[in-house]
Design a protein around this motif. Structure first.
Motif, PDB file in Angstrom:
ATOM      1  N   VAL A   1      -9.033   5.847  -0.785  1.00 54.60           N
ATOM      2  CA  VAL A   1      -8.843   5.851  -2.228  1.00 54.60           C
ATOM      3  C   VAL A   1      -8.062   6.999  -2.732  1.00 54.60           C
ATOM      4  CG1 VAL A   1     -11.136   4.616  -2.590  1.00 54.60           C
ATOM      5  CG2 VAL A   1     -10.825   7.132  -2.628  1.00 54.60           C
ATOM      6  N   ASP A   2      -7.372   6.835  -3.974  1.00 58.01           N
ATOM      7  CA  ASP A   2      -6.902   7.875  -4.602  1.00 58.01           C
ATOM      8  C   ASP A   2      -7.464   8.868  -5.378  1.00 58.01           C
ATOM      9  OD1 ASP A   2      -4.994   5.933  -3.827  1.00 58.01           O
ATOM     10  OD2 ASP A   2      -3.513   6.302  -5.510  1.00 58.01           O
ATOM     11  N   LEU A   3      -7.865   9.816  -5.008  1.00 60.97           N
ATOM     12  CA  LEU A   3      -8.713  10.823  -5.469  1.00 60.97           C
ATOM     13  C   LEU A   3      -8.142  11.500  -6.786  1.00 60.97           C
ATOM     14  CD1 LEU A   3     -10.472  13.091  -2.861  1.00 60.97           C
ATOM     15  CD2 LEU A   3     -11.329  10.991  -3.966  1.00 60.97           C
ATOM     16  N   GLU A   4      -6.821  11.594  -6.827  1.00 64.09           N
ATOM     17  CA  GLU A   4      -5.870  11.866  -7.843  1.00 64.09           C
ATOM     18  C   GLU A   4      -4.564  11.592  -7.211  1.00 64.09           C
ATOM     19  OE1 GLU A   4      -5.019  16.460  -7.969  1.00 64.09           O
ATOM     20  OE2 GLU A   4      -7.174  16.077  -7.877  1.00 64.09           O
TER      21      GLU A   4
ATOM     22  N   CYS B   1       0.960  -1.351  -0.050  1.00 66.58           N
ATOM     23  CA  CYS B   1      -0.192  -0.025   0.084  1.00 66.58           C
ATOM     24  C   CYS B   1       0.809   1.249  -0.113  1.00 66.58           C
ATOM     25  CB  CYS B   1      -1.078  -0.032   1.198  1.00 66.58           C
ATOM     26  SG  CYS B   1      -1.922  -1.588   1.311  1.00 66.58           S
ATOM     27  N   VAL B   2       1.895   1.383   0.841  1.00 61.60           N
ATOM     28  CA  VAL B   2       2.635   2.557   0.909  1.00 61.60           C
ATOM     29  C   VAL B   2       3.394   2.904  -0.182  1.00 61.60           C
ATOM     30  CG1 VAL B   2       2.837   2.654   3.432  1.00 61.60           C
ATOM     31  CG2 VAL B   2       4.453   1.191   2.031  1.00 61.60           C
ATOM     32  N   THR B   3       3.476   2.081  -1.295  1.00 63.72           N
ATOM     33  CA  THR B   3       4.176   2.199  -2.502  1.00 63.72           C
ATOM     34  C   THR B   3       2.890   3.077  -3.424  1.00 63.72           C
ATOM     35  OG1 THR B   3       5.810   0.413  -2.492  1.00 63.72           O
ATOM     36  CG2 THR B   3       5.249   1.203  -4.776  1.00 63.72           C
ATOM     37  N   VAL B   4       1.916   2.602  -3.330  1.00 64.25           N
ATOM     38  CA  VAL B   4       0.649   2.946  -4.176  1.00 64.25           C
ATOM     39  C   VAL B   4       0.690   4.610  -3.642  1.00 64.25           C
ATOM     40  CG1 VAL B   4      -1.659   2.994  -4.940  1.00 64.25           C
ATOM     41  CG2 VAL B   4      -0.418   0.851  -4.409  1.00 64.25           C
ATOM     42  N   CYS B   5       0.764   4.873  -2.358  1.00 63.96           N
ATOM     43  CA  CYS B   5       0.482   6.445  -2.065  1.00 63.96           C
ATOM     44  C   CYS B   5       1.878   6.953  -1.811  1.00 63.96           C
ATOM     45  CB  CYS B   5      -0.519   6.648  -0.682  1.00 63.96           C
ATOM     46  SG  CYS B   5       0.613   5.562   0.959  1.00 63.96           S
ATOM     47  N   GLU B   6       2.905   6.540  -2.734  1.00 66.97           N
ATOM     48  CA  GLU B   6       4.141   7.022  -2.599  1.00 66.97           C
ATOM     49  C   GLU B   6       4.879   7.651  -1.169  1.00 66.97           C
ATOM     50  OE1 GLU B   6       4.846   9.208  -6.193  1.00 66.97           O
ATOM     51  OE2 GLU B   6       2.812   8.971  -6.605  1.00 66.97           O
ATOM     52  N   ALA B   7       4.678   6.814  -0.227  1.00 68.79           N
ATOM     53  CA  ALA B   7       5.156   7.221   1.080  1.00 68.79           C
ATOM     54  C   ALA B   7       6.211   6.192   1.536  1.00 68.79           C
ATOM     55  CB  ALA B   7       4.131   7.074   2.253  1.00 68.79           C
ATOM     56  N   GLY B   8       6.430   4.859   1.178  1.00 74.21           N
ATOM     57  CA  GLY B   8       7.333   3.925   1.754  1.00 74.21           C
ATOM     58  C   GLY B   8       7.876   2.800   0.954  1.00 74.21           C
TER      59      GLY B   8
ATOM     60  N   GLY C   1      -1.465  11.970  -5.289  1.00 77.08           N
ATOM     61  CA  GLY C   1      -1.239  12.990  -4.203  1.00 77.08           C
ATOM     62  C   GLY C   1      -2.255  13.220  -3.292  1.00 77.08           C
ATOM     63  N   VAL C   2      -3.493  13.064  -3.628  1.00 77.06           N
ATOM     64  CA  VAL C   2      -4.783  13.338  -2.882  1.00 77.06           C
ATOM     65  C   VAL C   2      -5.526  12.082  -2.393  1.00 77.06           C
ATOM     66  CG1 VAL C   2      -6.881  14.522  -2.978  1.00 77.06           C
ATOM     67  CG2 VAL C   2      -5.054  15.376  -4.167  1.00 77.06           C
ATOM     68  N   TYR C   3      -5.536  11.755  -1.323  1.00 75.42           N
ATOM     69  CA  TYR C   3      -6.267  10.377  -0.823  1.00 75.42           C
ATOM     70  C   TYR C   3      -7.350  10.748   0.201  1.00 75.42           C
ATOM     71  CZ  TYR C   3      -1.475   9.373  -2.447  1.00 75.42           C
ATOM     72  OH  TYR C   3      -0.466   9.365  -3.228  1.00 75.42           O
ATOM     73  N   ALA C   4      -8.356  10.183   0.322  1.00 76.54           N
ATOM     74  CA  ALA C   4      -9.631  10.375   0.910  1.00 76.54           C
ATOM     75  C   ALA C   4     -10.001   8.989   1.563  1.00 76.54           C
ATOM     76  CB  ALA C   4     -10.780  10.851   0.210  1.00 76.54           C
ATOM     77  N   GLU C   5     -10.301   9.018   2.848  1.00 72.13           N
ATOM     78  CA  GLU C   5     -10.881   7.934   3.636  1.00 72.13           C
ATOM     79  C   GLU C   5     -12.111   7.325   2.990  1.00 72.13           C
ATOM     80  OE1 GLU C   5     -11.013   9.132   7.778  1.00 72.13           O
ATOM     81  OE2 GLU C   5     -11.084   6.773   8.408  1.00 72.13           O
ATOM     82  N   ARG C   6     -12.363   5.974   3.119  1.00 74.80           N
ATOM     83  CA  ARG C   6     -13.586   5.565   2.617  1.00 74.80           C
ATOM     84  C   ARG C   6     -14.194   4.465   3.633  1.00 74.80           C
ATOM     85  NH1 ARG C   6     -13.650   9.257   0.318  1.00 74.80           N
ATOM     86  NH2 ARG C   6     -14.422   9.701  -2.134  1.00 74.80           N
ATOM     87  N   CYS C   7     -13.346   3.863   4.525  1.00 67.94           N
ATOM     88  CA  CYS C   7     -13.647   2.683   5.306  1.00 67.94           C
ATOM     89  C   CYS C   7     -13.019   2.710   6.611  1.00 67.94           C
ATOM     90  CB  CYS C   7     -13.282   1.469   4.547  1.00 67.94           C
ATOM     91  SG  CYS C   7     -13.660  -0.040   5.406  1.00 67.94           S
TER      92      CYS C   7
END
Lengths: 222, 124
Positions: free
Chosen positions: A121-124, A30-37, A126-132
């Protein structure tokens, strides 16, 4: 997926400043997808740390590696031949990965390199929003596929509350009112009669109120 | 045009400034570069649409990192130039070269040299 943000560089420097040999471990999940780790962030952090300690004339060896996942023993095992050589590990995995790394190598000091935030989820880019919020008992079938637990600030089961104004939440005008979204969605689906049947109180025992949770799937076990 | 620019600049050709990654820039500093200029196309003229805009963001991120690790973010700079702006390129090269000379040699290079120096030299 799990969303995280990198910890400030100075915070990591402060954690390891008295050590001499540190391994930075990334996670391909997951942290690869949100470019954090992921692999890239591991490289940037390692390089930044090397620059910091080299310019300070401090003896410090920084190595890095990235595992397929840090929430699985099989991948954590890949560190077993080299981890002893390090004073500490900085893990860029989510909180689950950091803890599982600690469980696998109980003698090793492990520091978190990211702040784990939420499931979203990835809104775009660098922009992520909580869904669950992983409440353990999904009610999306009743709410038009929009979760009031994750998207209503009050986690109301029968909303909206009086703080909903023009589709926005009273907590912050940038937050969509979850129940407004549910209303609009149910209207589109022709299911507004759903509002005529209030939902009974939720059993929160499957959420955090039941203590730390564990899943045992007998059908999957050998 | 036979324009003169400082001879202490090494040119690395890349297909688009969008190819420049944060890691490339950090590696240059790790290897002892005193400063780095990223020269991309004019904004709005990128053949890959946003390559130069991405480069600018990455340069900004590297500036922040360099400031945090005590190297001075002024050692890296992004400029937008077209292929026909040789005069401006020479001007920028002189300007940045002067800025880097003022900042002094990279502390990384100095620290490495110090570390590589033998503790005691034995005369034969």
């Amino acid at each position: 997926m799990i969303k995280a943000v990198p910890k400030p560089l100075e915070e990591i420097i402060e954690l390891i400043k008295d050590l001499h040999k540190v391994l930075v471990v990334g996670c391909d999940g997951c942290v690869t997808v949100c470019e954090a780790g992921g692999l890239k962030e591991v490289g940037v952090l390692s390089s930044s740390l090397r620059l910091n300690f080299t310019q300070a004339n401090q003896r410090m060896e920084i190595d890095d590696t990235t595992l397929t996942r840090q929430c699985d023993k099989e991948y954590l095992d890949q560190l077993k031949d080299r981890i002893d050589a390090y004073d500490a590990v900085v893990s860029l995995a989510c909180g689950c990965g950091v803890q599982y790394l600690v469980e696998r190598y109980p003698d090793k000091v492990v520091y978190p390199g990211v702040d784990t935030c939420f499931m979203g989820v990835d809104l775009e880019r660098g922009v992520y929003a909580e869904r669950c919020q992983a409440c353990g008992k999904c009610i999306l079938a009743d709410t038009g596929g929009i979760c009031p637990i994750a998207r209503c600030s009050k986690r109301m089961l029968n909303g909206p509350c009086g703080g909903s104004e023009k589709g926005k939440c009273e907590v912050n005008s940038e937050i969509d009112c979850g129940w407004h979204l549910i209303y609009e969605r149910l209207k589109t689906l022709g299911q507004l009669d759903r509002f005529e049947h209030p939902v009974a109180p939720k059993d929160w025992a499957t959420s955090r109120d039941g203590g730390p949770r564990k899943i045992v799937r007998e059908d999957l076990r050998i | 045009m036979r324009l003169q620019y400082p001879s202490n600049i090494e040119i690395i050709k890349i297909p688009c400034s969008g190819k420049v990654d944060i890691l490339h820039l950090l590696t240059a500093f790790e290897q002892g570069a005193d400063g780095v200029i990223v020269a991309g196309c004019m904004e709005g003229d990128c053949h890959y649409q946003v390559g130069n805009l991405r480069a600018r963001q990455r340069v900004q991120r590297v500036k922040e990192i360099l400031d945090k690790v005590g190297l001075n973010g002024g050692r890296v700079e992004m400029f937008n130039l077209s292929a026909g702006m040789g005069t401006r390129f020479a001007e920028i090269s002189r300007e940045i070269s002067a800025r880097i000379l003022e900042l002094g040699p990279s502390p990384i290079k100095t620290a490495r040299e110090k570390a590589d120096r033998p503790i005691m030299e034995v005369a034969e």
